[in-house]
Design an enzyme around this catalytic site. Structure first.
Site, PDB file in Angstrom:
ATOM      1  N   CYS A  86       0.834  -1.206   0.000  1.00  0.00           N
ATOM      2  CA  CYS A  86       0.000   0.000   0.000  1.00  0.00           C
ATOM      3  C   CYS A  86       0.868   1.256   0.000  1.00  0.00           C
ATOM      4  O   CYS A  86       1.867   1.336   0.718  1.00  0.00           O
ATOM      5  CB  CYS A  86      -0.908  -0.010   1.231  1.00  0.00           C
ATOM      6  N   CYS A 168      -7.864  -0.427   7.454  1.00  0.00           N
ATOM      7  CA  CYS A 168      -6.787   0.566   7.468  1.00  0.00           C
ATOM      8  C   CYS A 168      -6.611   1.098   8.878  1.00  0.00           C
ATOM      9  O   CYS A 168      -7.531   1.703   9.433  1.00  0.00           O
ATOM     10  CB  CYS A 168      -7.110   1.715   6.500  1.00  0.00           C
ATOM     11  N   GLN A 273      -8.597  19.736   7.179  1.00  0.00           N
ATOM     12  CA  GLN A 273      -7.442  19.006   7.699  1.00  0.00           C
ATOM     13  C   GLN A 273      -7.899  17.605   8.092  1.00  0.00           C
ATOM     14  O   GLN A 273      -8.905  17.448   8.788  1.00  0.00           O
ATOM     15  CB  GLN A 273      -6.855  19.722   8.919  1.00  0.00           C
ATOM     16  N   ASN A 307     -11.078  28.158   9.277  1.00  0.00           N
ATOM     17  CA  ASN A 307     -10.493  27.329  10.329  1.00  0.00           C
ATOM     18  C   ASN A 307      -9.699  28.160  11.349  1.00  0.00           C
ATOM     19  O   ASN A 307      -9.808  27.934  12.561  1.00  0.00           O
ATOM     20  CB  ASN A 307      -9.587  26.269   9.698  1.00  0.00           C
ATOM     21  N   ASP A 371      -1.743  30.301   5.432  1.00  0.00           N
ATOM     22  CA  ASP A 371      -1.759  28.839   5.437  1.00  0.00           C
ATOM     23  C   ASP A 371      -1.958  28.365   4.001  1.00  0.00           C
ATOM     24  O   ASP A 371      -3.016  27.855   3.639  1.00  0.00           O
ATOM     25  CB  ASP A 371      -2.902  28.355   6.352  1.00  0.00           C
ATOM     26  N   CYS A 397       2.642  23.218   4.665  1.00  0.00           N
ATOM     27  CA  CYS A 397       2.628  21.760   4.486  1.00  0.00           C
ATOM     28  C   CYS A 397       3.739  21.320   3.542  1.00  0.00           C
ATOM     29  O   CYS A 397       3.744  20.182   3.072  1.00  0.00           O
ATOM     30  CB  CYS A 397       1.263  21.291   3.987  1.00  0.00           C
TER      31      CYS A 397
END
Length: 440
Positions: A86, A168, A273, A307, A371, A397
């Site tokens: 995977c 999972c 998120q 957010n 962000d 990120c």
């Protein structure tokens, strides 16, 4: 004219024996072979490994580990039986706390190299549970016509092929029935191949499933999905972005920011998120670091559906949020109304284009939050520094684009006050960052 093969194709597929010297910011092993850097998936510093070259570029090679000859004392047995095939997780061969440490070391090296800073003011890593953390996932569905079999799962590493998944470990337990349900119901359809994938969402304990289908489903076929998992809310998406709820009266998904006493509504295809607990910790830390007061005007760039904006608005005088997608601006505005906040306003704008005389483009902000997506905020940075806010909180990120953007702030006279890693995706090479810059 004779055909000359590209030089960079010659090593692809070759097996090499290498010693891993260190790791990069995504926790890939780094070695050297004939003057080239080699980035190796599945290898840890100090290990000797047999690898297979997967890419041969002008300045580097990429390879995957096939056999570990000398094992690092940090190596552990992966907890998931699907791990070897995977592509969802890359780092289960390392304990989660060590993963975060290794990722931060790589990010530290990258940032110091790119910015010229001798030391970075690291704060403790934000982390949470290493299993059951994903509240949103995209699950592939493929009908093998030759074997008349439905495959449900995630893509294999570096491949378009699906790995059949039964369970999972990193997915929220609320969503665990999805694999069995999809295999069972899709196989019963007259045309199984019309189902291409599903998105699952755990919205504060309520399961939502968005089914992507390339041809219409009858009401009986829709009901077959509902009957197989009646606790879930089922949504069809025959055309991208056009969501059709299959159960009458079903409510839109929401999630709480309990520490700020906020509820955010979102559409099932909106970005959120995926790690609910760490999203809460991230918002709380942003408030702690920025310490907004009743005198502050705050600008939130790449605001999404609010957010950060809404949490800031609870403490600040005024918050202006700017977002590229009109749909998200509308959702953020609705969320402000839902939470009875009248001191926050949202605008749509492409932040990488000139800001011009936009209503929100004023030198009134003491503090700014940004962000951006993985591409970073390159077009926005020169315009942001002209606003001269006292503090800028950057949530990233992608360490590489953050390093590029951070240089703009440092060159404009800002100082890096604090930085922390946010281990939003345990067992993957990703480490989110939060950094506070101050102007003196």
């Amino acid at each position: 004219m004779l055909y000359k093969p590209k030089q960079n194709a010659q090593r692809t597929g070759q097996q090499l024996k290498l010693l891993v010297e260190r790791s990069d910011y995504e926790a890939n092993g780094i070695s050297r072979y004939q003057q080239k850097i080699v980035f190796i998936t599945g290898a840890l510093p100090g290990e000797q490994v047999l690898v297979r070259v997967t890419e041969d570029k002008a300045g580097f090679l990429k390879a995957r580990t096939e056999q570990v000859l000398t094992t690092s004392p940090l190596r552990v047995t992966p907890f998931c039986g699907h791990y070897e095939r995977c592509g969802g997780c890359q780092l289960q061969h390392l304990a989660a706390p060590e993963q975060a440490k290794l990722k931060q070391q790589g990010v530290d090296e990258l940032l110091r190299h790119q910015t010229g800073l001798a030391d970075l003011p690291w704060q403790p890593i934000i982390s949470g549970p290493e299993q059951g953390y994903r509240r949103k996932a995209r699950i592939g569905v493929w009908f093998d016509k030759k074997q008349r079999k439905v495959v449900v799962g995630f893509r294999q590493a570096a491949s378009k092929e699906l790995t059949s998944i039964n369970t999972c470990a990193v997915l929220s337990p609320v969503l665990s029935p999805i694999f069995t349900v999809l295999k069972q119901v899709v196989a019963s359809l007259p045309q199984p191949a019309i189902i291409t994938h599903a998105e699952v969402i755990d919205a504060d304990g309520q399961a939502y499933v968005v089914i992507r289908h390339t041809a219409p489903l009858t009401s009986e076929q829709q009901q077959a999905f509902i009957d197989a998992w009646p606790e879930a809310i089922w949504i069809g998406e025959a055309t991208a972005g056009e969501l059709n709820y299959w159960q009458a009266g079903a409510a839109a998904p929401t999630y709480p920011l309990a520490e700020q006493q906020l509820t955010l509504a979102f559409a099932a295809d909106d970005f959120i998120q995926v790690n609910a607990l760490l999203n809460q910790k991230m918002v709380t830390q942003a408030l702690d670091w920025l310490a907004p007061t009743a005198d502050d005007c705050i600008l939130d760039l790449y605001a999404g559906m609010g957010n950060f904006s809404l949490a800031l608005a609870k403490r600040a005088k005024k918050v202006h949020g700017v977002e590229g997608l009109t749909k998200m601006v509308q959702q953020a505005t609705a969320n402000a109304q839902l939470n009875q906040l009248s001191n926050v306003q949202f605008w749509q704008a492409d932040l990488h284009l000139p800001w011009g005389k936009a209503e929100w483009h004023q030198p009134i902000y003491q503090k700014v939050v940004l962000d951006p997506a993985r591409a970073g905020a390159e077009g926005a940075m020169p315009q942001l520094v002209h606003l001269k806010p006292a503090q800028i909180l950057y949530v990233s990120c992608n360490a590489a684009t953050f390093a590029r953007d951070a240089k703009v702030l440092l060159n404009a006279g800002y100082q890096l006050q604090k930085i922390s890693g946010i281990d939003m995706f345990p067992h993957t090479g990703h480490l989110e960052l939060m950094a506070l810059f101050s102007r003196h």
